[in-house]
Design a protein around this motif. Structure first.
Motif, short mmCIF file in Angstrom:
data_model
loop_
_atom_site.label_atom_id
_atom_site.label_comp_id
_atom_site.label_asym_id
_atom_site.label_seq_id
_atom_site.Cartn_x
_atom_site.Cartn_y
_atom_site.Cartn_z
N PHE A 1 22.30 91.99 89.27
CA PHE A 1 22.65 91.18 88.11
C PHE A 1 23.19 92.03 86.96
CE2 PHE A 1 19.25 88.88 90.34
CZ PHE A 1 19.97 87.74 90.67
N VAL A 2 22.66 93.23 86.78
CA VAL A 2 23.14 94.11 85.71
C VAL A 2 24.59 94.49 85.97
CG1 VAL A 2 22.85 96.38 84.64
CG2 VAL A 2 20.84 94.99 85.16
N GLN A 3 24.90 94.83 87.21
CA GLN A 3 26.27 95.20 87.56
C GLN A 3 27.22 94.02 87.35
OE1 GLN A 3 23.56 95.81 89.33
NE2 GLN A 3 23.52 97.97 89.86
N ASN A 4 26.76 92.81 87.65
CA ASN A 4 27.58 91.63 87.46
C ASN A 4 27.92 91.43 85.98
OD1 ASN A 4 27.58 88.41 86.92
ND2 ASN A 4 28.62 88.94 88.83
N GLY A 5 26.94 91.65 85.13
CA GLY A 5 27.17 91.54 83.69
C GLY A 5 28.20 92.55 83.20
N GLU A 6 28.12 93.76 83.72
CA GLU A 6 29.09 94.80 83.36
C GLU A 6 30.49 94.41 83.81
OE1 GLU A 6 28.66 97.51 81.44
OE2 GLU A 6 26.65 96.70 81.12
N GLN A 7 30.60 93.83 85.00
CA GLN A 7 31.90 93.42 85.50
C GLN A 7 32.49 92.32 84.61
OE1 GLN A 7 30.83 92.54 89.57
NE2 GLN A 7 31.81 94.41 90.28
N LYS A 8 31.68 91.40 84.17
CA LYS A 8 32.17 90.33 83.29
C LYS A 8 32.67 90.90 81.96
CE LYS A 8 29.52 86.60 85.31
NZ LYS A 8 28.42 85.66 85.17
N ARG A 9 32.03 91.97 81.48
CA ARG A 9 32.46 92.60 80.23
C ARG A 9 33.80 93.32 80.41
NH1 ARG A 9 27.27 92.27 79.47
NH2 ARG A 9 26.05 94.09 79.81
N MET A 10 34.18 93.60 81.63
CA MET A 10 35.46 94.28 81.89
C MET A 10 36.64 93.32 81.90
SD MET A 10 34.40 97.11 84.72
CE MET A 10 36.06 97.72 84.87
N LYS A 11 36.39 92.02 81.86
CA LYS A 11 37.47 91.03 81.96
C LYS A 11 38.59 91.28 80.96
CE LYS A 11 38.50 86.14 82.16
NZ LYS A 11 38.04 84.78 82.18
N PRO A 12 38.32 91.45 79.65
CA PRO A 12 39.43 91.67 78.71
C PRO A 12 40.22 92.95 79.01
CG PRO A 12 37.34 91.44 77.53
CD PRO A 12 37.03 91.38 78.97
N LEU A 13 39.55 93.97 79.51
CA LEU A 13 40.25 95.22 79.85
C LEU A 13 41.19 95.01 81.03
CD1 LEU A 13 37.22 97.66 79.58
CD2 LEU A 13 39.07 97.35 77.93
N ILE A 14 40.75 94.28 82.03
CA ILE A 14 41.58 94.01 83.20
C ILE A 14 42.76 93.12 82.80
CG2 ILE A 14 41.65 92.88 85.46
CD1 ILE A 14 38.74 93.87 85.83
N GLU A 15 42.50 92.11 81.99
CA GLU A 15 43.58 91.23 81.54
C GLU A 15 44.64 92.01 80.75
OE1 GLU A 15 41.07 87.05 81.27
OE2 GLU A 15 41.21 88.32 79.49
N THR A 16 44.20 92.94 79.91
CA THR A 16 45.14 93.78 79.16
C THR A 16 45.93 94.68 80.11
OG1 THR A 16 43.71 93.75 77.22
CG2 THR A 16 45.30 95.55 77.35
N ALA A 17 45.27 95.22 81.12
CA ALA A 17 45.96 96.06 82.09
C ALA A 17 47.04 95.27 82.83
CB ALA A 17 44.96 96.66 83.08
N ILE A 18 46.75 94.03 83.18
CA ILE A 18 47.74 93.19 83.85
C ILE A 18 48.93 92.95 82.92
CG2 ILE A 18 48.19 90.88 84.80
CD1 ILE A 18 46.57 92.77 86.67
N LEU A 19 48.68 92.67 81.65
CA LEU A 19 49.77 92.47 80.70
C LEU A 19 50.63 93.73 80.57
CD1 LEU A 19 48.02 90.43 77.85
CD2 LEU A 19 49.58 89.59 79.63
N ASP A 20 49.98 94.89 80.63
CA ASP A 20 50.73 96.16 80.57
C ASP A 20 51.57 96.37 81.83
OD1 ASP A 20 49.67 96.70 78.08
OD2 ASP A 20 48.17 98.12 78.83
N LEU A 21 51.08 95.88 82.97
CA LEU A 21 51.81 96.05 84.24
C LEU A 21 52.97 95.08 84.38
CD1 LEU A 21 48.84 96.43 86.75
CD2 LEU A 21 50.58 98.15 86.24
N CYS A 22 52.83 93.91 83.81
CA CYS A 22 53.84 92.85 83.96
C CYS A 22 54.67 92.74 82.69
CB CYS A 22 53.16 91.51 84.24
SG CYS A 22 52.22 91.48 85.77
N PRO A 23 55.96 92.90 82.81
CA PRO A 23 56.82 92.79 81.62
C PRO A 23 56.70 91.41 80.97
CG PRO A 23 58.06 93.53 83.55
CD PRO A 23 56.70 93.14 84.03
#
Length: 160
Positions: free
Chosen positions: A23-45
């Motif tokens: 459960f702790v790891q799952n919470g950490e993964q959920k906190r990474m959502k904005p970082l992953i979304e930003t990375a996708i925006l950086d990858l896609c013009p």
């Protein structure tokens, strides 16, 4: 190097399994959502004419159980949302999940079936057993790599 091949989480669905105690790891993964979304925006013009038609995402140390596909699901959803903004069909997405060879890949494969059924675009999936301390992929073959947590084991103190 030998210890990397023998250390692993408790498998299957038992009381002490990683799948039931992550459960702790799952919470950490959920906190990474904005970082992953930003990375996708950086990858896609930000223009619809330059959007890639294929993308490859890897999760290093994916584990097993409910967390196995959490990060790649976030990435795939972010890709779909970005393309939807431009009224473009989403790209073909290839998802590669990696963990040590002793991981319960049967559980991971079941998660991949769920991933493939949940998306309308083509999502090719695969698993890659091995240590991410060694080379796993060809040069320039990945668009996004995720890795959220690792568990560390200590040898028990013989005096305790």
């Amino acid at each position: 190097m030998a210890s990397m091949l023998t250390v692993h989480m408790n498998q299957r669905q038992g009381e002490t399994s990683y799948a039931r105690n992550s459960f702790v790891q799952n919470g950490e993964q959920k906190r990474m959502k904005p970082l992953i979304e930003t990375a996708i925006l950086d990858l896609c013009p930000s223009t619809s004419t330059l959007l890639p038609t294929k993308m490859v995402i890897a999760d290093l140390g994916c584990s097993s159980g409910p967390n196995a596909i959490a990060l790649v699901l976030i990435a795939v959803e972010a890709i779909h949302n970005h393309y939807h903004q431009f009224l473009q069909p989403p790209p073909e997405v290839s998802v590669l999940l990696n963990d040590l060879p002793d991981n319960d890949f049967n559980m991971v494969l079941k998660s991949l079936v769920t991933l493939r059924r949940s998306n309308k675009s083509i999502v090719m999936t695969g698993v890659l057993p091995g240590s991410f301390y060694e080379r796993l992929f060809t040069s320039g073959s990945l668009h996004l790599v995720c890795s959220s947590n690792s568990l560390h084991w200590n040898e028990p103190d013989p005096g305790v």
